[in-house]
Design a protein around this motif. Structure first.
Motif, PDB file in Angstrom:
ATOM      1  N   ALA A  57     -81.278 -80.252 -47.046  1.00 45.43           N
ATOM      2  CA  ALA A  57     -80.145 -79.844 -47.499  1.00 45.43           C
ATOM      3  C   ALA A  57     -79.135 -78.901 -45.793  1.00 45.43           C
ATOM      4  O   ALA A  57     -77.936 -79.019 -46.945  1.00 45.43           O
ATOM      5  N   LEU A  58     -79.815 -78.376 -45.804  1.00 46.42           N
ATOM      6  CA  LEU A  58     -78.913 -77.748 -44.292  1.00 46.42           C
ATOM      7  C   LEU A  58     -78.483 -78.572 -43.502  1.00 46.42           C
ATOM      8  O   LEU A  58     -77.739 -78.767 -42.893  1.00 46.42           O
ATOM      9  N   ASN A  59     -79.358 -79.609 -42.898  1.00 39.35           N
ATOM     10  CA  ASN A  59     -78.900 -80.999 -42.040  1.00 39.35           C
ATOM     11  C   ASN A  59     -77.769 -81.557 -42.857  1.00 39.35           C
ATOM     12  O   ASN A  59     -76.999 -81.970 -42.625  1.00 39.35           O
ATOM     13  N   ARG A  60     -77.315 -81.696 -44.537  1.00 40.45           N
ATOM     14  CA  ARG A  60     -75.624 -81.962 -44.783  1.00 40.45           C
ATOM     15  C   ARG A  60     -74.907 -81.088 -44.686  1.00 40.45           C
ATOM     16  O   ARG A  60     -73.654 -81.188 -43.610  1.00 40.45           O
ATOM     17  N   CYS A  61     -75.775 -79.328 -44.446  1.00 33.88           N
ATOM     18  CA  CYS A  61     -74.374 -78.469 -44.022  1.00 33.88           C
ATOM     19  C   CYS A  61     -74.326 -78.661 -42.593  1.00 33.88           C
ATOM     20  O   CYS A  61     -72.526 -78.051 -42.279  1.00 33.88           O
ATOM     21  N   GLU A  62     -75.149 -78.771 -41.851  1.00 34.83           N
ATOM     22  CA  GLU A  62     -74.514 -78.315 -40.164  1.00 34.83           C
ATOM     23  C   GLU A  62     -74.307 -80.096 -40.194  1.00 34.83           C
ATOM     24  O   GLU A  62     -73.222 -80.132 -39.024  1.00 34.83           O
ATOM     25  N   ALA A  63     -73.421 -81.196 -40.294  1.00 28.29           N
ATOM     26  CA  ALA A  63     -73.310 -82.365 -40.616  1.00 28.29           C
ATOM     27  C   ALA A  63     -71.694 -82.145 -40.760  1.00 28.29           C
ATOM     28  O   ALA A  63     -71.129 -82.334 -40.519  1.00 28.29           O
ATOM     29  N   PHE A  64     -71.389 -81.614 -42.380  1.00 22.88           N
ATOM     30  CA  PHE A  64     -69.918 -81.329 -42.560  1.00 22.88           C
ATOM     31  C   PHE A  64     -69.707 -80.182 -41.517  1.00 22.88           C
ATOM     32  O   PHE A  64     -68.557 -80.585 -41.052  1.00 22.88           O
ATOM     33  N   MET A  65     -69.935 -79.450 -41.193  1.00 26.17           N
ATOM     34  CA  MET A  65     -69.590 -78.404 -39.776  1.00 26.17           C
ATOM     35  C   MET A  65     -69.341 -78.890 -38.313  1.00 26.17           C
ATOM     36  O   MET A  65     -68.217 -79.238 -38.023  1.00 26.17           O
ATOM     37  N   ALA A  66     -69.975 -79.991 -37.994  1.00 31.14           N
ATOM     38  CA  ALA A  66     -70.455 -80.321 -37.016  1.00 31.14           C
ATOM     39  C   ALA A  66     -68.287 -81.028 -37.417  1.00 31.14           C
ATOM     40  O   ALA A  66     -67.810 -81.538 -35.944  1.00 31.14           O
ATOM     41  N   GLN A  67     -68.394 -81.821 -38.176  1.00 31.29           N
ATOM     42  CA  GLN A  67     -67.370 -82.861 -38.682  1.00 31.29           C
ATOM     43  C   GLN A  67     -66.156 -82.451 -39.172  1.00 31.29           C
ATOM     44  O   GLN A  67     -64.917 -82.910 -38.526  1.00 31.29           O
ATOM     45  N   ASN A  68     -66.099 -81.444 -39.561  1.00 29.87           N
ATOM     46  CA  ASN A  68     -65.162 -80.491 -40.379  1.00 29.87           C
ATOM     47  C   ASN A  68     -64.449 -79.187 -38.985  1.00 29.87           C
ATOM     48  O   ASN A  68     -63.405 -78.223 -39.376  1.00 29.87           O
ATOM     49  N   TYR A  69     -65.122 -79.074 -38.262  1.00 37.62           N
ATOM     50  CA  TYR A  69     -64.850 -77.296 -37.791  1.00 37.62           C
ATOM     51  C   TYR A  69     -65.180 -77.418 -36.054  1.00 37.62           C
ATOM     52  O   TYR A  69     -65.341 -79.123 -35.251  1.00 37.62           O
ATOM     53  N   SER A  70     -64.731 -76.806 -35.291  1.00 38.94           N
ATOM     54  CA  SER A  70     -64.609 -77.215 -34.018  1.00 38.94           C
ATOM     55  C   SER A  70     -66.293 -77.098 -33.864  1.00 38.94           C
ATOM     56  O   SER A  70     -66.578 -76.312 -33.867  1.00 38.94           O
ATOM     57  N   SER A  71     -66.495 -77.563 -32.299  1.00 41.61           N
ATOM     58  CA  SER A  71     -67.809 -77.522 -31.421  1.00 41.61           C
ATOM     59  C   SER A  71     -68.220 -75.758 -31.372  1.00 41.61           C
ATOM     60  O   SER A  71     -68.918 -75.430 -30.708  1.00 41.61           O
ATOM     61  N   ASP A  72     -67.242 -75.494 -30.678  1.00 40.77           N
ATOM     62  CA  ASP A  72     -67.982 -73.887 -31.062  1.00 40.77           C
ATOM     63  C   ASP A  72     -67.792 -73.022 -32.299  1.00 40.77           C
ATOM     64  O   ASP A  72     -69.218 -71.531 -32.005  1.00 40.77           O
ATOM     65  N   LEU A  73     -67.449 -73.372 -33.240  1.00 42.30           N
ATOM     66  CA  LEU A  73     -67.973 -72.645 -34.536  1.00 42.30           C
ATOM     67  C   LEU A  73     -69.152 -73.529 -34.960  1.00 42.30           C
ATOM     68  O   LEU A  73     -70.318 -72.584 -34.908  1.00 42.30           O
ATOM     69  N   HIS A  74     -69.319 -75.183 -34.607  1.00 40.26           N
ATOM     70  CA  HIS A  74     -70.621 -75.350 -34.475  1.00 40.26           C
ATOM     71  C   HIS A  74     -71.460 -74.870 -34.006  1.00 40.26           C
ATOM     72  O   HIS A  74     -73.156 -74.652 -34.298  1.00 40.26           O
TER      73      HIS A  74
END
Length: 215
Positions: A196-213
């Motif tokens: 589940a954490l990996n899915r959350c991280e993948a979502f952030m990588a796809q939808n937010y800037s690299s700085d936030l990720h």
């Protein structure tokens, strides 16, 4: 305190104890306060309540809901904090992922409050969606956030407390979970499984800037 108005819709438990939350009026200054009552707490003595009050009443920051008093009465422990009119918890407000500008704003406000708390050799210990309060502006484009319920865990777990550096390290982990929760629109619990954490991280990588990720 007088004119108590119960803010809980149902019987609740908070921090492991039966609890109730009230809007009350202080007889001395006529102002509204938020009073939380915890029952069946045998570990908090008047001396502990006074020690916790002494630590937290000295802290003053716009990003922290002000702590006014902890006292023991009627076989219960009471905590009095500032009453924030119109505030909702982040858990109540969470309906989906936040936009990146709003998320950055929330992070900046929360980090500023954490720095002040840690700088006073204290720890937040309540960095969760349930205990961070939020207020939106008239346009709904900005959230004003404030850390709530500070000092409560310090009293309830006074005898079993860790060193404050360990507690501050826990705060940073909780901050990470809070950011991911706001970014994904899903509450990220301490015991969430790795998939589940990996899915959350993948979502952030796809939808937010690299700085936030990266942060």
């Amino acid at each position: 305190y007088c004119n108590a108005f119960c803010l809980d819709q149902h019987a609740s438990r908070s921090f492991g104890y039966p609890s109730s939350t009230f809007q009350v009026t202080n007889r001395e200054d006529g102002r509204l306060y938020c009073l939380k009552r915890f029952d069946n707490v045998r570990s908090v003595s008047p001396k502990i309540a006074a020690a916790v009050s002494d630590r937290w009443t000295k802290l003053d920051h716009p990003g922290v809901v002000s702590f006014y008093q902890c006292f023991v009465a009627q076989r219960a422990v009471f905590f009095v904090h500032e009453y924030v009119l119109g505030a909702r918890t982040l858990k109540e407000r969470l309906g989906g992922p936040l936009s990146e500008p709003i998320l950055w704003s929330c992070v900046a406000q929360i980090v500023a409050a954490i720095r002040v708390i840690h700088g006073n050799n204290l720890a937040v210990r309540t960095l969760t969606l349930q205990h961070v309060l939020s207020l939106s502006d008239a346009t709904g484009t900005r959230l004003r956030v404030r850390l709530g319920s500070c000092g409560i865990v310090d009293a309830l777990e006074f005898e079993a407390r860790k060193h404050f550096t360990d507690l501050q390290r826990d705060d940073i982990r909780d901050l990470g979970r809070l950011i991911v929760s706001l970014a994904t629109g899903t509450e990220v619990a301490a015991k969430m499984d790795e998939a589940a954490l990996n899915r959350c991280e993948a979502f952030m990588a796809q939808n937010y800037s690299s700085d936030l990720h990266n942060m």
